[in-house]
Scaffold this motif. Structure first.
Motif: not given
Length: 187
Positions: A2, A4, A17-19, A22-23
C-alpha cells in the motif's frame, strides 16, 4: 504494498492516496482542536495530544500552534517541551528522547522529494526518519532535515540547518550545521 506501507518503509509513495489523505485530515483536525483550545484547560490539551501523537512520556507540554502531517509517527520521551509554532512533518518516524526542549519556530522534516524535476512534478514523495537523543535542546528557528540522527546531550544553535547526523555531547550551529563546541557533561 500500500502507499502507507511504502511511505513508512522510506520508499517513493503517492501522497494523494485516499488513506493517506484521510489520515492527514484527521491529524490536522486534531491539531486545529489543540491550537484552538484554552490555555486554562491543560488537561484537555494533553488529551488531544495523546490522541494525536504516536507515544509520549507522562510529563510533556507543547505550546500552540503545533502542526504535523500524521502525528502517529511522532514519539516523544518524558519531560518533553516544544515552544510556539513547532512543525513536525512526520511522514516517517520522529523519535525524540527524554528531557528534550524545542525552542520557538523549529521545523523537523522527514519528508523529501526527488531531485529529478520530472519525478518531482509527478508528485512522488519519500521520507527518512529522524531521531533525537536524550537531553537535547533545539534552538529557535532551527531546521532538522530528513534522515538526521542526533545523539544525546546535543545543543542545536538558533537558526541552524541540520543536514547530517551528529553524535553525543556537541553544540552544533550554522548552515549547514557543524560542531562548534564539545560538551563536557558535569557529574
Amino acid at each position: 504494498m500500500t502507499e502507507l506501507e511504502k511511505m513508512l518503509a522510506g520508499e517513493n509513495y503517492n501522497p494523494l492516496d485516499k488513506t493517506l489523505v484521510k489520515m492527514r485530515k484527521s491529524a490536522r483536525l486534531l491539531c486545529e482542536e489543540f491550537n484552538l483550545s484554552s490555555v486554562a484547560d491543560l488537561a484537555a490539551r494533553k488529551k488531544i495530544l495523546k490522541r494525536l501523537l504516536g507515544s509520549t512520556g507522562k510529563d510533556f507540554y507543547i505550546e500552540p500552534s503545533f502542526k504535523c502531517d500524521y502525528g502517529a509517527n511522532i514519539h516523544v520521551g518524558e519531560n518533553f517541551y516544544a515552544n510556539f509554532d513547532c512543525v513536525i512533518l512526520d511522514v516517517a518516524e520522529v523519535k525524540i528522547g527524554k528531557n528534550c526542549f524545542i525552542a520557538p519556530q523549529v521545523g523537523i522534516y522527514t519528508a523529501t522529494h526527488p531531485i529529478d524535476p520530472v519525478e518531482r512534478a509527478n508528485g512522488i514523495e519519500s521520507a527518512k526518519p529522524i531521531t533525537i537523543g536524550d537531553n537535547c535542546w533545539i534552538g529557535g528557528r532551527a531546521v532538522i532535515n530528513p534522515g538526521v540522527v542526533l545523539g544525546s546531550n546535543v545543543v542545536v544553535g538558533s537558526g541552524a540547518v541540520v543536514t547530517k547526523s551528529f553524535g553525543d555531547n556537541v553544540v552544533i550551529a550554522g548552515n549547514p550545521a557543524k560542531v562548534i563546541k564539545v560538551i563536557e557533561p558535569s557529574n
